[in-house]
Design a protein around this motif. Structure first.
Motif, PDB file in Angstrom:
ATOM      1  N   PRO A 159       0.825  -1.203   0.000  1.00  0.00           N
ATOM      2  CA  PRO A 159       0.000   0.000   0.000  1.00  0.00           C
ATOM      3  C   PRO A 159       0.858   1.252   0.000  1.00  0.00           C
ATOM      4  CG  PRO A 159       0.033  -0.998   2.186  1.00  0.00           C
ATOM      5  CD  PRO A 159       0.730  -1.957   1.267  1.00  0.00           C
ATOM      6  N   ALA A 160       0.340   2.288  -0.651  1.00  0.00           N
ATOM      7  CA  ALA A 160       1.026   3.575  -0.653  1.00  0.00           C
ATOM      8  C   ALA A 160       0.850   4.244   0.697  1.00  0.00           C
ATOM      9  CB  ALA A 160       0.453   4.451  -1.758  1.00  0.00           C
ATOM     10  N   ASP A 161       1.718   5.197   1.005  1.00  0.00           N
ATOM     11  CA  ASP A 161       1.556   5.939   2.248  1.00  0.00           C
ATOM     12  C   ASP A 161       0.415   6.940   2.088  1.00  0.00           C
ATOM     13  OD1 ASP A 161       2.507   8.112   0.830  1.00  0.00           O
ATOM     14  OD2 ASP A 161       4.510   8.038   1.707  1.00  0.00           O
ATOM     15  N   ALA A 162       0.215   7.780   3.109  1.00  0.00           N
ATOM     16  CA  ALA A 162      -0.928   8.697   3.108  1.00  0.00           C
ATOM     17  C   ALA A 162      -0.897   9.650   1.927  1.00  0.00           C
ATOM     18  CB  ALA A 162      -0.960   9.473   4.427  1.00  0.00           C
ATOM     19  N   ASP A 163       0.272   9.913   1.385  1.00  0.00           N
ATOM     20  CA  ASP A 163       0.394  10.828   0.253  1.00  0.00           C
ATOM     21  C   ASP A 163       0.372  10.091  -1.085  1.00  0.00           C
ATOM     22  OD1 ASP A 163       0.611  13.092   1.898  1.00  0.00           O
ATOM     23  OD2 ASP A 163       2.749  12.691   2.230  1.00  0.00           O
ATOM     24  N   GLY A 164       0.123   8.802  -1.083  1.00  0.00           N
ATOM     25  CA  GLY A 164       0.096   8.037  -2.315  1.00  0.00           C
ATOM     26  C   GLY A 164       1.466   7.735  -2.863  1.00  0.00           C
ATOM     27  N   LEU A 165       2.493   7.742  -2.016  1.00  0.00           N
ATOM     28  CA  LEU A 165       3.868   7.550  -2.483  1.00  0.00           C
ATOM     29  C   LEU A 165       4.322   6.117  -2.253  1.00  0.00           C
ATOM     30  CD1 LEU A 165       6.372   9.026  -3.649  1.00  0.00           C
ATOM     31  CD2 LEU A 165       7.125   9.349  -1.281  1.00  0.00           C
ATOM     32  N   LEU A 166       4.824   5.485  -3.297  1.00  0.00           N
ATOM     33  CA  LEU A 166       5.406   4.154  -3.228  1.00  0.00           C
ATOM     34  C   LEU A 166       6.903   4.269  -3.490  1.00  0.00           C
ATOM     35  CD1 LEU A 166       2.752   2.202  -5.307  1.00  0.00           C
ATOM     36  CD2 LEU A 166       3.286   1.746  -2.922  1.00  0.00           C
ATOM     37  N   THR A 167       7.706   3.541  -2.709  1.00  0.00           N
ATOM     38  CA  THR A 167       9.156   3.609  -2.868  1.00  0.00           C
ATOM     39  C   THR A 167       9.721   2.204  -3.019  1.00  0.00           C
ATOM     40  OG1 THR A 167       9.255   5.614  -1.500  1.00  0.00           O
ATOM     41  CG2 THR A 167      11.320   4.427  -1.881  1.00  0.00           C
ATOM     42  N   PHE A 168      10.528   2.027  -4.041  1.00  0.00           N
ATOM     43  CA  PHE A 168      11.208   0.762  -4.306  1.00  0.00           C
ATOM     44  C   PHE A 168      12.680   1.087  -4.550  1.00  0.00           C
ATOM     45  CE2 PHE A 168       6.871   0.492  -5.746  1.00  0.00           C
ATOM     46  CZ  PHE A 168       6.411  -0.726  -5.255  1.00  0.00           C
ATOM     47  N   ARG A 169      13.487   0.994  -3.509  1.00  0.00           N
ATOM     48  CA  ARG A 169      14.893   1.340  -3.586  1.00  0.00           C
ATOM     49  C   ARG A 169      15.079   2.747  -4.188  1.00  0.00           C
ATOM     50  NH1 ARG A 169      14.538  -3.598  -5.775  1.00  0.00           N
ATOM     51  NH2 ARG A 169      15.464  -3.004  -7.760  1.00  0.00           N
ATOM     52  N   ASP A 170      15.676   2.837  -5.380  1.00  0.00           N
ATOM     53  CA  ASP A 170      15.953   4.142  -5.974  1.00  0.00           C
ATOM     54  C   ASP A 170      14.753   4.721  -6.708  1.00  0.00           C
ATOM     55  OD1 ASP A 170      16.070   2.060  -7.842  1.00  0.00           O
ATOM     56  OD2 ASP A 170      17.360   3.198  -9.189  1.00  0.00           O
ATOM     57  N   LEU A 171      13.665   3.954  -6.816  1.00  0.00           N
ATOM     58  CA  LEU A 171      12.491   4.365  -7.579  1.00  0.00           C
ATOM     59  C   LEU A 171      11.360   4.767  -6.640  1.00  0.00           C
ATOM     60  CD1 LEU A 171      10.937   4.443 -10.355  1.00  0.00           C
ATOM     61  CD2 LEU A 171      10.273   2.070  -9.850  1.00  0.00           C
ATOM     62  N   SER A 172      10.770   5.938  -6.898  1.00  0.00           N
ATOM     63  CA  SER A 172       9.587   6.351  -6.146  1.00  0.00           C
ATOM     64  C   SER A 172       8.485   6.716  -7.127  1.00  0.00           C
ATOM     65  CB  SER A 172       9.895   7.538  -5.228  1.00  0.00           C
ATOM     66  OG  SER A 172      10.206   8.700  -5.973  1.00  0.00           O
ATOM     67  N   VAL A 173       7.250   6.342  -6.777  1.00  0.00           N
ATOM     68  CA  VAL A 173       6.095   6.568  -7.638  1.00  0.00           C
ATOM     69  C   VAL A 173       5.002   7.247  -6.820  1.00  0.00           C
ATOM     70  CG1 VAL A 173       4.393   5.519  -9.161  1.00  0.00           C
ATOM     71  CG2 VAL A 173       6.675   4.492  -8.960  1.00  0.00           C
ATOM     72  N   THR A 228       1.482   7.944  -6.773  1.00  0.00           N
ATOM     73  CA  THR A 228       0.324   7.435  -7.495  1.00  0.00           C
ATOM     74  C   THR A 228      -0.813   8.441  -7.564  1.00  0.00           C
ATOM     75  OG1 THR A 228      -0.594   6.414  -5.493  1.00  0.00           O
ATOM     76  CG2 THR A 228       0.885   5.066  -6.866  1.00  0.00           C
ATOM     77  N   ARG A 229      -0.726   9.517  -6.810  1.00  0.00           N
ATOM     78  CA  ARG A 229      -1.754  10.561  -6.874  1.00  0.00           C
ATOM     79  C   ARG A 229      -1.319  11.703  -7.781  1.00  0.00           C
ATOM     80  NH1 ARG A 229      -3.940  10.952  -0.579  1.00  0.00           N
ATOM     81  NH2 ARG A 229      -4.551   8.756  -0.404  1.00  0.00           N
ATOM     82  N   GLY A 230      -0.116  12.173  -7.567  1.00  0.00           N
ATOM     83  CA  GLY A 230       0.390  13.267  -8.388  1.00  0.00           C
ATOM     84  C   GLY A 230       0.964  12.817  -9.715  1.00  0.00           C
ATOM     85  N   LEU A 231       1.099  11.456  -9.886  1.00  0.00           N
ATOM     86  CA  LEU A 231       1.634  10.870 -11.121  1.00  0.00           C
ATOM     87  C   LEU A 231       3.021  11.404 -11.445  1.00  0.00           C
ATOM     88  CD1 LEU A 231      -1.557  10.828 -13.382  1.00  0.00           C
ATOM     89  CD2 LEU A 231      -0.709   9.070 -11.821  1.00  0.00           C
ATOM     90  N   VAL A 232       3.872  11.403 -10.427  1.00  0.00           N
ATOM     91  CA  VAL A 232       5.262  11.802 -10.593  1.00  0.00           C
ATOM     92  C   VAL A 232       6.149  10.606 -10.261  1.00  0.00           C
ATOM     93  CG1 VAL A 232       7.106  13.332  -9.816  1.00  0.00           C
ATOM     94  CG2 VAL A 232       4.761  14.204 -10.006  1.00  0.00           C
ATOM     95  N   VAL A 233       7.067  10.296 -11.159  1.00  0.00           N
ATOM     96  CA  VAL A 233       7.991   9.181 -10.966  1.00  0.00           C
ATOM     97  C   VAL A 233       9.401   9.751 -10.844  1.00  0.00           C
ATOM     98  CG1 VAL A 233       8.902   7.042 -11.961  1.00  0.00           C
ATOM     99  CG2 VAL A 233       6.488   7.658 -12.305  1.00  0.00           C
ATOM    100  N   ARG A 234      10.137   9.249  -9.863  1.00  0.00           N
ATOM    101  CA  ARG A 234      11.512   9.715  -9.652  1.00  0.00           C
ATOM    102  C   ARG A 234      12.463   8.529  -9.538  1.00  0.00           C
ATOM    103  NH1 ARG A 234       8.569  13.683  -6.802  1.00  0.00           N
ATOM    104  NH2 ARG A 234       9.179  15.823  -7.331  1.00  0.00           N
ATOM    105  N   VAL A 235      13.654   8.704 -10.087  1.00  0.00           N
ATOM    106  CA  VAL A 235      14.741   7.748  -9.920  1.00  0.00           C
ATOM    107  C   VAL A 235      15.891   8.494  -9.270  1.00  0.00           C
ATOM    108  CG1 VAL A 235      16.423   6.269 -11.077  1.00  0.00           C
ATOM    109  CG2 VAL A 235      14.057   6.321 -11.881  1.00  0.00           C
ATOM    110  N   ASP A 236      16.324   8.020  -8.101  1.00  0.00           N
ATOM    111  CA  ASP A 236      17.362   8.707  -7.327  1.00  0.00           C
ATOM    112  C   ASP A 236      16.985  10.167  -7.079  1.00  0.00           C
ATOM    113  OD1 ASP A 236      19.062   6.516  -6.994  1.00  0.00           O
ATOM    114  OD2 ASP A 236      20.009   6.847  -8.944  1.00  0.00           O
ATOM    115  N   GLY A 237      15.706  10.407  -6.880  1.00  0.00           N
ATOM    116  CA  GLY A 237      15.231  11.752  -6.568  1.00  0.00           C
ATOM    117  C   GLY A 237      15.011  12.653  -7.763  1.00  0.00           C
ATOM    118  N   ARG A 238      15.355  12.202  -8.969  1.00  0.00           N
ATOM    119  CA  ARG A 238      15.199  13.019 -10.169  1.00  0.00           C
ATOM    120  C   ARG A 238      13.903  12.663 -10.883  1.00  0.00           C
ATOM    121  NH1 ARG A 238      20.393  11.070 -10.503  1.00  0.00           N
ATOM    122  NH2 ARG A 238      19.739   9.629 -12.148  1.00  0.00           N
TER     123      ARG A 238
END
Length: 247
Positions: free
Chosen positions: A149-163, A165-175
């Motif tokens: 499950p995502a956290d309260a802000d809809g954020l999923l984190t998999f090592r260097d990848l964050s997604v 799911t609400r704002g539809l922003v994907v980051r790798v190593d914070g970029r």
């Protein structure tokens, strides 16, 4: 460079395609006019170009919601045009192939196209594919589910990848990472079910909205492009079945 066609415009009052601008790049005048007229009847606003360089120029002028590209074009072919477009834009691209030749289809999808149709194009099939791509480009993500499950802000984190799911922003190593609508929808399906093997046909149905007769090559090529962007180790191939997103 050939002189560009006059715009083929139309709008169906209250229709779902009102104000949607399609750039059609096709060198065959008869096909160009017939496809333009067909889309016009469905309310799409169509700009038509007879070759790749003219199409690129018109694209750079901006304002198009979707691109419909023939593969075989003079001056700059559809595959090269798709690559040039993907340098600056994630707009949906639908390729047209005269033969459905495997090499043409694969090359078009590798260049960044989201889907393809085979000429001669059935109008109902073409409009259905366009509507699917446009929905994919504007959809609101569902909350991620299942075992991660995502956290309260809809954020999923998999090592260097964050997604997000609400704002539809994907980051790798914070970029922040630029994904096409198809790649984003595919990634959301994966992160909603980490560790679960997903069949290609299931992904076709959920992402491309195909039935069982869809072309699984579009899945394989989209996964290949997604791996290049987020890192190949995040998505595992399940031989003879499909793919699995690693926890």
């Amino acid at each position: 460079m050939q002189e560009r066609d006059n715009d083929v415009t139309g709008q169906r009052d209250g229709g779902p395609s009102a104000a949607v601008r399609v750039l059609l790049v096709e060198d065959d005048e008869a096909i160009r006019k017939s496809v333009g007229m067909a889309l016009d009847r469905y309310g799409y606003q169509v700009s038509a170009a007879p070759d790749g360089l003219t199409g690129l120029e018109m694209f750079r002028e901006g304002g198009h919601d979707l691109l419909l590209l023939d593969i075989m074009l003079p001056h700059l072919d559809g595959i090269g045009l798709a690559r040039r477009i993907r340098e600056t834009s994630q707009a949906p691209i639908l390729m047209m192939s005269a033969r459905g030749d495997a090499l043409d289809v694969v090359a078009g999808l590798e260049a960044g196209a989201d889907d393809y149709v085979v000429k001669p194009v059935d109008t109902n099939v073409l409009v259905a594919r366009i509507r699917t791509l446009l929905r994919r480009a504007t959809f609101t993500a569902r909350p991620a589910a299942d075992s991660r499950p995502a956290d309260a802000d809809g954020l999923l984190t998999f090592r260097d990848l964050s997604v997000d799911t609400r704002g539809l922003v994907v980051r790798v190593d914070g970029r922040p990472l630029a994904l096409t609508p198809t790649e984003l929808r595919l990634l959301l399906e994966f992160v909603a079910a980490p560790g679960i093997a997903l069949q290609r046909q299931t992904l076709l149905r959920k992402v491309w909205e195909y039935g069982w007769d869809g072309d699984i090559r579009v899945v394989d090529l989209a996964v290949q492009r997604l791996r290049k962007k987020i890192g190949a180790d995040h998505i595992e191939t399940v031989r003879g079945f499909g793919y699995k997103f690693r926890r």
